[in-house]
Scaffold this active site. Sequence first.
Site, short mmCIF file in Angstrom:
data_model
loop_
_atom_site.label_atom_id
_atom_site.label_comp_id
_atom_site.label_asym_id
_atom_site.label_seq_id
_atom_site.Cartn_x
_atom_site.Cartn_y
_atom_site.Cartn_z
N HIS A 195 0.85 -1.20 0.00
CA HIS A 195 0.00 0.00 0.00
C HIS A 195 0.88 1.24 0.00
O HIS A 195 1.94 1.27 0.63
CB HIS A 195 -0.92 -0.01 1.22
CG HIS A 195 -1.95 1.08 1.14
ND1 HIS A 195 -1.67 2.36 1.55
CD2 HIS A 195 -3.22 1.09 0.66
CE1 HIS A 195 -2.75 3.12 1.33
NE2 HIS A 195 -3.70 2.37 0.78
N GLU A 226 -3.70 1.97 -7.37
CA GLU A 226 -4.12 3.12 -6.56
C GLU A 226 -3.16 4.29 -6.78
O GLU A 226 -2.08 4.33 -6.18
CB GLU A 226 -4.09 2.76 -5.07
CG GLU A 226 -5.01 1.63 -4.68
CD GLU A 226 -5.34 1.69 -3.20
OE1 GLU A 226 -6.51 1.88 -2.88
OE2 GLU A 226 -4.41 1.57 -2.38
P1 PGA Z 1 -9.32 6.46 -0.12
O1 PGA Z 1 -8.16 5.39 0.20
O2 PGA Z 1 -10.50 5.70 -0.61
O3 PGA Z 1 -9.56 7.18 1.18
O4 PGA Z 1 -8.78 7.38 -1.18
C1 PGA Z 1 -7.97 4.26 -0.61
C2 PGA Z 1 -6.83 3.43 -0.12
O5 PGA Z 1 -5.85 3.97 0.41
O6 PGA Z 1 -6.86 2.18 -0.22
#
Ligand code: PGA
Length: 233
Positions: free
Chosen positions: A86, A155
């Site tokens: 992450h 992401e």
């Molecule tokens: P967010 O975070 O939906 O608050 O943008 C997503 C994540 O970090 O997995």
Amino acid sequence: MIIAANLKTNLTRSATHRYIQEINSCVQKSSQEVIVFPAISSLDSFSAAVTVGTQNAYPVQSGAFTGEIGLQHLEEFGIKTILIGHSERRHILGESQEFIARKFHYFKKQGFKIIYCVGEPLAVRESSKEEMLTYLYKQYEGIDTSYENLIIAYEPVWAIGTGKIPTLENIKDIHAELKKKSSAPLLYGGSVKVNNVKDILEVKNVDGVLVGSAALYAEHFCSMIQAADELEK
Ligand code: PGA
């Protein structure tokens, strides 16, 4: 589809129990695969239809790694799902690609389902597409992209917790590129909300979403699960 909630450093142990209970009824009615990642101190054995995973663990059974948990702590609760790579662990906690790959292999060997995150910071996004893909592909180094229990989450770092998302066209384009690297299910994450989840889930090669802040309220997370169900009708 896979609908996952990363609760990060939110919700206490009792709040997490309430949360899992609340979403359990909508998960039971749904055909989606739902995964929740509570804070480490809120891990437990939950008798619910939802899969509970850990946001992190050290690649060891047990040992002298202050502040970390090992495999034995996950085994206590029957947890077999882990989030690795992450952006907050890469960029805030300073995990290197080499360490991430080591963690990946350890938990792969244990047969864990691994949700493996990749994503680029804003400066990289603002460079050329080629540079951006080179950056993203570096995050695949040392990772077994054909592992059968692998789920990848794209992401963009600049979209996490900011309310900003790439255009749908953009998500489509990047997901098409990332699918060339691995045929594993590919989630989109970064500012997924109740009001944009349907549009995102409709994008080609988006096999689900990983949701942070918008998943903190059980009611909102349930709406997202329902949105996925409606798309499949
Ligand atoms: P967010 O975070 O939906 O608050 O943008 C997503 C994540 O970090 O997995």
